[in-house]
Design an enzyme around this catalytic site. Sequence first.
Site, PDB file in Angstrom:
ATOM      1  N   GLY A   1       0.840  -1.191   0.000  1.00 54.58           N
ATOM      2  CA  GLY A   1       0.000   0.000   0.000  1.00 54.58           C
ATOM      3  C   GLY A   1       0.872   1.237   0.000  1.00 54.58           C
TER       4      GLY A   1
ATOM      5  N   ILE B   1      -0.205  -5.389   5.458  1.00 53.16           N
ATOM      6  CA  ILE B   1       0.019  -4.944   4.081  1.00 53.16           C
ATOM      7  C   ILE B   1       1.327  -5.504   3.527  1.00 53.16           C
ATOM      8  CG2 ILE B   1      -1.414  -2.916   4.366  1.00 53.16           C
ATOM      9  CD1 ILE B   1       1.092  -1.223   4.748  1.00 53.16           C
TER      10      ILE B   1
ATOM     11  N   GLY C   1       1.516   0.339  13.207  1.00 53.69           N
ATOM     12  CA  GLY C   1       0.734  -0.891  13.271  1.00 53.69           C
ATOM     13  C   GLY C   1       1.123  -1.801  14.413  1.00 53.69           C
ATOM     14  N   ALA C   2       2.381  -2.217  14.462  1.00 55.39           N
ATOM     15  CA  ALA C   2       2.802  -3.188  15.479  1.00 55.39           C
ATOM     16  C   ALA C   2       2.759  -2.587  16.886  1.00 55.39           C
ATOM     17  CB  ALA C   2       4.180  -3.740  15.146  1.00 55.39           C
TER      18      ALA C   2
ATOM     19  N   LEU D   1      10.417  -7.074  17.650  1.00 59.90           N
ATOM     20  CA  LEU D   1       9.388  -8.087  17.919  1.00 59.90           C
ATOM     21  C   LEU D   1       9.629  -9.362  17.109  1.00 59.90           C
ATOM     22  CD1 LEU D   1       6.353  -5.649  17.998  1.00 59.90           C
ATOM     23  CD2 LEU D   1       7.313  -6.863  19.966  1.00 59.90           C
TER      24      LEU D   1
ATOM     25  N   LYS E   1       8.916   0.192  19.044  1.00 57.49           N
ATOM     26  CA  LYS E   1       8.494   1.344  18.253  1.00 57.49           C
ATOM     27  C   LYS E   1       8.216   0.890  16.823  1.00 57.49           C
ATOM     28  CE  LYS E   1      12.175   3.642  19.854  1.00 57.49           C
ATOM     29  NZ  LYS E   1      13.153   4.686  20.262  1.00 57.49           N
TER      30      LYS E   1
ATOM     31  N   GLY F   1       8.439   0.070  10.014  1.00 56.93           N
ATOM     32  CA  GLY F   1       8.159   0.003   8.574  1.00 56.93           C
ATOM     33  C   GLY F   1       8.846   1.049   7.728  1.00 56.93           C
ATOM     34  N   GLU F   2       8.888   2.277   8.200  1.00 57.93           N
ATOM     35  CA  GLU F   2       9.328   3.366   7.336  1.00 57.93           C
ATOM     36  C   GLU F   2      10.756   3.842   7.594  1.00 57.93           C
ATOM     37  OE1 GLU F   2       5.976   5.560   8.696  1.00 57.93           O
ATOM     38  OE2 GLU F   2       5.025   5.567   6.723  1.00 57.93           O
TER      39      GLU F   2
HETATM   40 MO1  MOS Z   1       2.133   5.053   5.423  1.00 62.10          MO
HETATM   41  S1  MOS Z   1       2.813   6.216   3.909  1.00 62.10           S
HETATM   42  O1  MOS Z   1       1.575   6.156   6.563  1.00 62.10           O
HETATM   43  O2  MOS Z   1       1.134   3.950   4.704  1.00 62.10           O
END
Ligand code: MOS
Length: 735
Positions: A245, A472, A515-516, A621, A692, A695-696
């Site tokens: 996504g 995702i 998310g996590a 995790l 924390k 992903g990004e």
């Molecule tokens: Mo992210 S760019 O907040 O899916």
Amino acid sequence: MTRTFTMDEPDTRNRLDDMLQGVIGTPCDRLDGAAKVTGTATYAAEYQIEGCLDAVLVTATIAKGEVTDIDEASVLRMPGVIAVLCDPRMTTRSAQGGAGKAPTQNPQEIDYYGQPVALVVAESFEQARHAAKYLKISYREDSDAVFDPHVAAAPVEEQTGKSEIKGNLDRAMREAEHAVDVTYTTEGHNSAPMEPHAAMAQWDGETLTVHLSMQMLKYNVKELADAVGLKPQNVRLISRYVGGGFGSKLGITAEAVAASLAAMALNRPVRAVMLRQQVFQSVMRRSETSQRLRLAAKADGRLAGFGHEALVSNLPGESFAEPVTQASKFLYRGDDRTIRLELARVNRLTAGSVRAPGEAVGMLALECAMDELANEIGLDPVELRLRNIPDRHPTKDIPYSPRNFAECITLGAERFGWDGADRKPCQRREGEWWIGTGMASAARVHNLNEAQARVRLCADGTAIIESDMTDIGTGTYTVLGQIAAEMLGLRLENVLVRLGDTTFPPGAGSGGSWGAPSTGSAVFIACEAIRAQLAQKLGCTDEELSLKDGTASAGGHQRSLTALMAGEDISETGHFKPGAISDKLATAMYGAFFAEVAVNAYSGETRIRRFHGTFSLGRVLNHKTARSQCLGGMVWGIGSAMTEDLIFDRRDGHIVNPDLAEYHVPVSLDVPELDVVLLDGRDPAGSPLQAKGVGELGICGSGSAIGNAIYNACGVRVRSFPITPDKVMSGMPEI
Ligand code: MOS
């Protein structure tokens, strides 16, 4: 029962470390891995629904004006065509997760090339696509469209809420021993998920059920209900698997609204899948940016002044402004500070969140400017960063939660074999190739979001987790399963994780790397409530209770969970609220990147030879899924540094390269073997898990390490990303 936990203070209990199961942190395989690699994971458009029609969107071929006529009759005669839907509500534009948003007021109004205007519904996809191609649409075209945010005609608004001004930066710049004042530009990006946006809608006269590919179901259900005029309780969304996504599926998109309206109008199931070109042209983009960095340093490299001022763009009426200065607010020293953000209004498709909105491109500019400062001073860029780590947040004057920022830099340098002694460019040559190294910091703000999850410990000693949270591709199924397995003392194979269905409690959704830590905390809280009941049954306190492999023990006696529960399930819902913690402690994720590149002296081609990242993100995790996120982020860094560039035609604003053939994301041959090290820490301010977001982080700064390495190799400083060979050649030394 529901147990609520609000994160107003750091959670120092560190409970996960007291557990015995030993599954947290382990690099266990994805629970959904086998289904995905064997093709049995069902994605949104793959459900077998009897009598389902196929539909294709038709999009505007002007950038500003209005639709005056749609000649439906011309395609209704074509084979298989059932209907042409021109319902203006499908033009609703939304790229951002948030409260449900109403459709645009004047529905026929067009304000970007590619805006969805109609849907052709047919018996087959091929028939729908063919008819969509021939649907005649008439427009009244305005001549005052603005495509370029940098021209005088573009109206610019200051984002005052995003500004931070302290002291006097102009004076600091005048008085600095060493200063750089440079402007970097980045171009638009597409989030480019492999799975295009898709929806299958069914209407039974009362409830609308939609299989779709979205990141944030609890918001999407309100957005879709609002768009089609239903109550949210009459809408059910299902997103069990999402093929990426990266922000483009945060908010409800046109294919879902259009398929829903068509299903309701025709009383038949309708599937709408975006064409790849529509994913590029009609969903959203990352804004291009122009960023001025002013760094004023004392003789020893310590920053006295810090300035980051940026111009980004969006459509008229949209509120999102790429927050490029986000990490600049907390990363480095500097008492005299100016941080500003401006938004230009242009007729390019909606600008929205694309992986690591803000830092992905903000850190690209900042970390190259820091490299320029290091060169200016003649200081090792590693040392420059170490000298500029602030003790307290520079404007909020609050302490930091555990950062391990310096550790990431020094450990990364050691692991990479960094030599900071002589940083003069053009020192190493191998045949046609200039060889160089570069480094950059990583930083990404830590976000949390409200989340609920239900955990049922079944009488047979297995557990079921349910939330409308999505996975995702990040590993959410697996990580949530690990948290419950650890807390309840179960083997991972005895935990079933069910996600992506709005009939389950509302999770945090997948966005902002929350998310996590957010939905994971909801699972943790539910498990705590279950543990309390088990302790009561065993006649001990929760602290005395040990759970492992389905057996409960305390103070020398033990019983199996199945015996303890005596045929009755225990079901608890955990409810996590972010609370006031972010006002008290500055919490973020950190890291450092090190790259080695070879730049061809005759063609300007850059090959990345080695690329390393060390990251600190609190508790890890799952080492496999977390590392995988970092690898993915670094690949994004390569794309943003080298190739990714949405090109808008200056005459009519259409995207010239709206597909994966012409918009170049890195492929295998562009990516060397990547080396990732995760520091396994604990951050009590991050979440009750002391974890924390991850992903990004890997994209935040990674492209700058490459840009800095190119400079070190051949002495060419390119300040406009992506760094394509033509730009490198324009400055190539003739030696
Ligand atoms: Mo992210 S760019 O907040 O899916």
